[in-house]
Design an enzyme around this catalytic site. Structure first.
Site, mmCIF file in Angstrom:
data_model
loop_
_atom_site.group_PDB
_atom_site.id
_atom_site.type_symbol
_atom_site.label_atom_id
_atom_site.label_comp_id
_atom_site.label_asym_id
_atom_site.label_seq_id
_atom_site.Cartn_x
_atom_site.Cartn_y
_atom_site.Cartn_z
ATOM 1 N N GLU A 432 -1.601 -0.478 8.995
ATOM 2 C CA GLU A 432 -0.324 -0.278 8.311
ATOM 3 C C GLU A 432 0.266 1.074 8.694
ATOM 4 O OE1 GLU A 432 -0.901 -0.112 4.094
ATOM 5 O OE2 GLU A 432 1.116 0.638 3.702
ATOM 6 N N ASP A 505 -3.536 0.624 3.391
ATOM 7 C CA ASP A 505 -3.805 1.649 2.385
ATOM 8 C C ASP A 505 -4.318 1.025 1.099
ATOM 9 O OD1 ASP A 505 -2.982 3.576 4.108
ATOM 10 O OD2 ASP A 505 -0.905 3.650 3.349
ATOM 11 N N ASP A 507 -3.315 1.202 -1.811
ATOM 12 C CA ASP A 507 -2.331 1.261 -2.892
ATOM 13 C C ASP A 507 -1.610 -0.086 -2.983
ATOM 14 O OD1 ASP A 507 -0.774 1.167 -0.670
ATOM 15 O OD2 ASP A 507 0.119 3.159 -0.905
ATOM 16 N N ASP A 509 1.343 -1.107 -2.024
ATOM 17 C CA ASP A 509 1.967 -1.554 -0.780
ATOM 18 C C ASP A 509 0.939 -2.121 0.181
ATOM 19 O OD1 ASP A 509 4.736 -1.463 -0.573
ATOM 20 O OD2 ASP A 509 4.694 0.736 -0.776
#
Ligand code: 1YM
Length: 648
Positions: A432, A505, A507, A509
């Site tokens: 990403e 990641d 998180d 997203d």
């Protein structure tokens, strides 16, 4: 009581053959065969009323295991057959395929070949009784399967047809008990009978059909004034019809009656349900060909006439007009010929042109009317979508083929490929973001590890059509890099990397990107999942550091375990891959000797399919329900947050 004689037994040799080989006549002696006995009697009743001689058929499942059928038609002929010298009733129930041979028996349309005849029901019953109401008189006959000299004789007339009184009724009543020496289980199933009668009621508009189950005191009345129009409506009820009411056409030509009801729904499949003389033809045949030809021709003409095709548009093919189509086609004709694997395909060549003529005429008339123009526009719009998808899918195929043929594949987006050409050891990390991609490129072992950085979010393939998904740069790059192609062109042997590792990641997203990629692999490259090629990389969430030592923690539990015994330490929380140095990323996440990864598998494809459409699909309702039921709203994972991500 038994007034049969040896002559009767000779006449009935045919029926004994049925008992010797029931499979030849009714397929099986299981539930399907059992119900076949009932269909034979029902079909005769329906034939009579469908040809205009009555309007009512009543089916009863009795407590004693018998089933009975009544129709208010003319009543089976009671006069003697000129050659056989037995009553019409006896001919019908004792002669195999007798119907057509009886001089009177001359329906315009009849099931013909398909029905094996009421005599088969008689042959496989303990007993069968017929009551005929005709010309003010009531007649009765009874047949039994009797055992004589250790041999069972099937369907013997133990009561020849005789007049038993006067009546004001007209019609035929048949009641029989299936033979438990033939069938293991002789219980009729209410739902099976109901479904069959419902289909029959749809196909014969205006006929009143009643099903009475005396065993459970259930009663259902069926009558559809709209016929197959109502059928199509019921088929499309929960699938968003694109217009109402359905298009309906009926006409008679050369003694062939053709009717068709047409609807379109908001999906991409084609469903044509065709029938000949009320018999389903799931294998299609000449009548379906005629219908499709007419549909293609008329819609093409409509589009041209109304200037709906621009130069830049892709020319339509027939398939384009059948995306989302739900149609019921029912024809009635004489001398039907069935073909195909299961004898459920219409073979009569004359049916093709007749159906085509009726449908072309009917559709042309329909679209000539100003008030139906809108329906035409809707269908053409739908067909344009189908044509675009077809063209896009072809382009994507060509593209992936072309890309596959380029060695080294430096051309594929920003892929930093590995030097090894051995797919068995090669890996590709889908990373990403550009910056994390850069770090991964520096940290990797370039001999066998390739890096594919994603610039933006790939499209959610659950919400978009395949042409849009394929237009997405990120998705195209992934397809090109992996090498297998997609969908029906998928070829595992062309896989370029044994491990495909999603690295995003830790998180929201990152989770979202992970879901999108997994959805895409599940929908379009599923063998990669079942073959175990897809992994999710696990970067650490925390680094714990004391003067002497440092630890990486991959979960909150790990962090808890390590820090509980420490006094002086510093804690670093990694919010993204980009916060790690190349060396750190290598040692924690990419080095095969030290990393941990999740291998993605599918245990239950049906369940997975359902969950993916719930989580990733267009329809918000089910997702909201699930989240409201199961989510912990103390955490930041509530429904609104989730939807916000989806819509970004
Ligand atoms: C509950 C079952 O079988 N109804 C029925 C059957 C026939 C007739 C009417 C009928 C047909 C004709 C003339 C004809 C049949 N007759 C024959 C045969 N209900 C049920 N109702 N008159 C009456 O086709 O010309 C076969 S079926 F062969 F005897 F004419």
């Amino acid at each position: 009581m038994a007034n049969y004689d040896s002559k009767d037994l000779v006449v009935l040799e045919g029926l004994d053959a049925v008992r010797m080989r029931p499979g030849m006549y009714i397929g099986t002696t299981g539930p399907k065969g059992l119900h076949h006995l009932l269909w034979e009697i029902i079909d005769n009743a329906i034939d009579e009323v469908a040809n205009g001689y009555g309007n009512k058929v009543e089916v009863t499942l009795h407590k004693d295991g018998t089933a009975s059928v009544f129709d208010n038609g003319r009543g089976i002929p009671v006069s003697p057959h000129p050659k056989l010298k037995i009553s019409g009733v006896e001919v019908v129930f004792t002669q195999l395929h007798a119907g057509g041979k009886f001089s009177d028996h001359n329906y315009k349309y009849s099931g013909g070949l398909h029905g094996v005849g009421a005599s088969v029901t008689n042959a496989l019953s303990r007993y069968l009784e017929v009551t005929v109401y005709k010309d003010g008189k009531k007649y009765f006959a009874r047949f039994e399967s009797i055992e004589k000299n250790k041999k069972i004789h099937s369907g013997v007339p133990v009561q020849h047809l005789k007049e038993i009184g006067n009546t004001t009724l007209k019609g035929t009543y048949v009641r029989f008990l299936p033979d438990d020496r033939v069938f293991k289980d002789i219980t009729f199933d209410f739902d099976t009978v109901y479904e069959r009668l419902k289909e029959t009621a749809f196909l014969n508009k205006g006929i009143h059909i009643e099903l009475i189950d005396e065993r459970s005191n259930k009663k259902e009345s069926l009558c559809y004034e709209g016929g197959i129009r109502d059928y199509v409506t019921s088929l499309t009820m929960d699938r968003k019809p694109l217009f109402v009411p359905p298009i309906y056409i009926e006409n008679e030509i050369d003694d062939t009656f053709v009717s068709v009801a047409i609807q379109y729904v908001d999906n991409y499949t084609e469903s044509i349900f065709s029938y000949v003389n009320n018999i389903p033809t799931p294998e299609g045949g000449t009548h379906e060909v005629g219908f499709k030809t007419a549909l293609t021709k008329v819609l093409n003409d409509f589009a041209k006439k109304h200037g709906l095709i621009k130069d830049k548009d892709i020319p339509f093919i027939g398939d384009d007009f059948r995306e989302g189509l739900v149609a019921v086609l029912s024809i009635k004709m004489k001398n039907v010929q069935f073909e195909g694997q299961t004898k459920t395909k219409l073979g009569n060549v004359e049916a093709r042109s007749r159906v085509e003529t009726v449908c072309t005429q009917g559709l042309n008339e329909f679209f000539a009317s100003k008030k139906n123009e809108n329906v035409g526009n809707i269908i053409i719009e739908k067909a344009k979508g189908a044509a675009r998808v077809r063209a896009a899918a072809k382009r994507a195929k060509d593209l992936t083929r072309a890309k596959n043929s380029i060695e080294g594949s430096m051309l594929i987006g920003k892929l930093a490929n590995c030097t090894s050409k051995n797919p068995d050891i090669n890996e590709v990390f889908i990373v990403e973001g550009d910056s994390a991609g850069g770090t991964a490129k520096q940290g990797r072992d370039r001999y066998f590890q390739a890096i594919l950085p994603l610039r933006g979010k790939p499209l959610n393939s659950e919400k978009k059509r395949i042409d849009q998904v394929l237009a997405n740069e990120e998705i195209r790059t992934i397809i090109g890099a992996i090498g297998t192609g997609i969908g029906e062109d998928f070829k595992l042997e062309n896989l370029k990397y044994n491990k495909i590792i999603i690295l995003s990641d830790a998180d929201q997203d990152g989770m979202h990107i992970r879901c999108i990629l997994l959805t895409f692999f599940f929908r379009y490259m599923r063998p990669l999942i079942t073959n175990g090629n897809i992994y999710v990389g696990m970067p650490p969430l925390y680094k714990v550091k004391t003067k002497e030592k440092e630890w990486y923690c991959y979960t909150d539990e790990e962090l808890e375990a390590i820090t509980s015994n420490l006094k002086n330490y510093t804690l670093q929380r990694y919010k993204g891959l980009g916060e790690m140095s190349a060396e750190q990323l290598w040692s924690t996440t990419m080095d095969p000797a030290r990393r941990s990864m999740i291998r993605v598998t599918v245990e239950d494809a049906v369940q997975a399919d359902k969950e993916i459409s719930m989580w990733m699909g267009d329809d918000v309702g089910p997702r909201k329900d699930y989240i409201n039921k199961n989510a912990n709203f103390n955490k930041q994972d509530n429904f609104d947050n989730y939807e916000k991500k989806e819509n970004e």
